[in-house]
Design a protein around this motif. Structure first.
Motif, mmCIF file in Angstrom:
data_model
loop_
_atom_site.group_PDB
_atom_site.id
_atom_site.type_symbol
_atom_site.label_atom_id
_atom_site.label_comp_id
_atom_site.label_asym_id
_atom_site.label_seq_id
_atom_site.Cartn_x
_atom_site.Cartn_y
_atom_site.Cartn_z
ATOM 1 N N ARG A 31 0.833 -1.219 0.000
ATOM 2 C CA ARG A 31 0.000 0.000 0.000
ATOM 3 C C ARG A 31 0.861 1.259 0.000
ATOM 4 N N GLU A 52 -7.783 -10.867 9.964
ATOM 5 C CA GLU A 52 -8.040 -9.638 10.722
ATOM 6 C C GLU A 52 -6.848 -8.679 10.631
ATOM 7 N N ARG A 55 -6.804 -7.018 7.261
ATOM 8 C CA ARG A 55 -7.899 -6.054 7.186
ATOM 9 C C ARG A 55 -7.558 -4.776 7.940
ATOM 10 N N LYS A 56 -6.964 -4.953 9.102
ATOM 11 C CA LYS A 56 -6.554 -3.794 9.906
ATOM 12 C C LYS A 56 -5.555 -2.932 9.169
ATOM 13 N N GLY A 58 -5.498 -2.470 6.060
ATOM 14 C CA GLY A 58 -6.103 -1.802 4.910
ATOM 15 C C GLY A 58 -6.379 -2.655 3.693
ATOM 16 N N ALA A 59 -6.316 -3.971 3.834
ATOM 17 C CA ALA A 59 -6.596 -4.833 2.673
ATOM 18 C C ALA A 59 -8.066 -5.244 2.672
ATOM 19 N N ILE A 60 -8.579 -5.509 1.475
ATOM 20 C CA ILE A 60 -9.886 -6.151 1.375
ATOM 21 C C ILE A 60 -9.608 -7.630 1.663
ATOM 22 N N VAL A 61 -10.463 -8.268 2.416
ATOM 23 C CA VAL A 61 -10.170 -9.662 2.776
ATOM 24 C C VAL A 61 -11.299 -10.598 2.381
ATOM 25 N N LEU A 62 -10.932 -11.682 1.709
ATOM 26 C CA LEU A 62 -11.869 -12.788 1.483
ATOM 27 C C LEU A 62 -11.330 -13.979 2.275
ATOM 28 N N SER A 63 -12.183 -14.604 3.048
ATOM 29 C CA SER A 63 -11.720 -15.734 3.853
ATOM 30 C C SER A 63 -12.404 -17.026 3.434
ATOM 31 N N HIS A 64 -11.619 -18.034 3.134
ATOM 32 C CA HIS A 64 -12.197 -19.359 2.957
ATOM 33 C C HIS A 64 -12.517 -19.905 4.338
ATOM 34 N N PRO A 65 -13.691 -20.510 4.505
ATOM 35 C CA PRO A 65 -14.024 -21.049 5.831
ATOM 36 C C PRO A 65 -13.106 -22.197 6.243
ATOM 37 N N ALA A 73 -7.077 -20.485 -3.639
ATOM 38 C CA ALA A 73 -7.029 -19.152 -3.031
ATOM 39 C C ALA A 73 -6.778 -18.098 -4.106
ATOM 40 N N THR A 76 -9.922 -17.650 -6.189
ATOM 41 C CA THR A 76 -10.916 -16.819 -5.505
ATOM 42 C C THR A 76 -10.618 -15.345 -5.783
ATOM 43 N N PHE A 80 -12.864 -12.498 -7.826
ATOM 44 C CA PHE A 80 -13.114 -11.156 -7.283
ATOM 45 C C PHE A 80 -12.743 -10.107 -8.335
#
Lengths: 248, 116
Positions: A31, A52, A55-56, A58-65, A73, A76, A80
């Motif tokens: 960034r 987390e 995300r903190k 500043g990234a957009i986050v996609l999480s696989h369960p 990955a 995915t 997006f």
């Protein structure tokens, strides 16, 4: 209109599995260098705070369960990018072995239209660490197979530092993209689907979590890669169909 | 074939067929998987009721003992159904992968403003 808008929207993709200790620094670095790019972290079912933390920072986050695999990955992330209409995508590994300084060099190749898929090679550039003998032999072997299959010299088909344009994103989200170890087979199938591939030198540093090609996995990896490379050469039936259709 | 063997084979194959149909009726077995099992149940029944067929097949394939013909077909069936399952498991794995990716997309989190 600023330069980034005229040059197309770019997504930087970092697949991550249990990288809570380093992902924050990597996200900051990317960034800091490229505030104009969107940054997506795909957390592949990490059991730590990778998602987390990213995300903190500043990234957009996609999480696989749950854990799916490095290829899934990345795919995915490609989904997006496709849905959100990005023009270019650069992906680097979450373990900080790829330097964000070199994102521009990869991007330049796809932006200029010289290639649809650009692979950063540590063997054309500088590899800051000594590879194990088995791994070296493996990479050589697959480089050779890959180079012969696509009739173009490739030195580092296992590299996870790549740039894609829309055409490549579309291919990898509509056809087959391996769930595990998306290496030489992806390049070969991209070639047979009409994508232009280019390799450029990059510097890679030693990756901490490089356990992929170790132990019993190396046997499975070799088997999987030989088989999927072979079927890629035979041709992806879905890919062939797509190629005949007028695209765009 | 001695009558005892015929009775045993008929009872076993009828039991198998009833079990399969009952499983389908109770929605424990889907129709697309039932056909292979129905086929094997029907084949056993046919061979039990018509011993001449087994002898004919044995002669046709150049096998000495009819029982080896039964073993051969039994083995072929097991190999085939296992391959069939491997293919289905692969399909299911791909579907689970796609669903997982979709879930990740649907539950995406926007970046949180960095502190400071």
């Amino acid at each position: 209109m600023n330069q980034s808008e005229t040059a197309g929207r770019v997504l930087v993709l970092i697949p991550a599995l249990n990288e809570a200790n380093s992902i924050g620094r990597l996200v900051d670095e990317v960034r800091g260098k490229h505030p104009e790019f969107d940054l997506l972290v795909v957390d592949d079912g990490s059991t730590d705070d990778s998602a987390e933390t990213a995300r903190k920072h500043g990234a957009i986050v996609l999480s696989h369960p749950f854990n799916l695999g490095d290829g899934a990955a990345r795919q995915t992330g490609f989904f997006f990018a496709r849905r959100c209409g990005y023009d270019y995508l650069v992906h680097l590994d979450g373990d900080s072995q790829h330097s964000p300084d070199q994102i521009d060099r990869l991007l330049e190749e796809v932006r200029s239209g010289r290639a649809d898929l650009v692979v950063g090679s540590r063997f054309l550039g500088a590899c800051e660490y000594e590879l194990g003998l088995l791994k070296k032999i493996g990479i050589r072997l697959f480089s050779l197979i890959c180079s012969l299959a696509i009739r173009q010299r490739l030195t580092d088909p296992t590299s996870g530092f790549r740039a894609l344009n829309k055409k490549a994103i579309r291919l990898f989200t509509s056809g087959y993209y391996p769930q595990h170890y998306p290496d030489a087979d992806v390049i070969i199938s991209a070639h047979f689907n009409g994508l232009t591939i280019q390799e450029i030198p990059v510097t890679m540093s030693h990756s901490r979590s490089d356990s992929l090609h170790r132990g019993g996995k190396i046997i499975y990896y070799t088997y999987k890669m030989l088989l999927s490379t072979f079927v890629s050469i035979l041709g992806d039936p879905y890919g062939r169909k797509r190629k005949c259709r007028p695209n765009k | 074939m001695p009558p005892k063997q015929i009775i045993l084979a008929v009872v076993l194959s009828l039991g198998l067929l009833i079990f399969i149909i009952e499983a389908v009726r109770r929605r424990k077995l889907r129709e697309e998987y039932a056909w292979l099992w129905l086929l094997i149940g029907a084949a056993i029944l046919l061979l039990a009721l018509w011993p001449g067929l087994l002898e004919f097949l044995t002669g046709l394939m150049g096998i000495e003992l009819p029982i080896n013909t039964v073993f051969f077909f039994g083995m072929m069936f097991v190999i085939f159904i296992n391959l069939h399952f491997s293919i289905r498991v692969s399909q299911l794995t791909n579907q689970v992968k796609r669903l997982t990716q979709e879930i990740a997309f649907l539950k995406r989190l926007p970046p949180r403003d960095p502190p400071g």
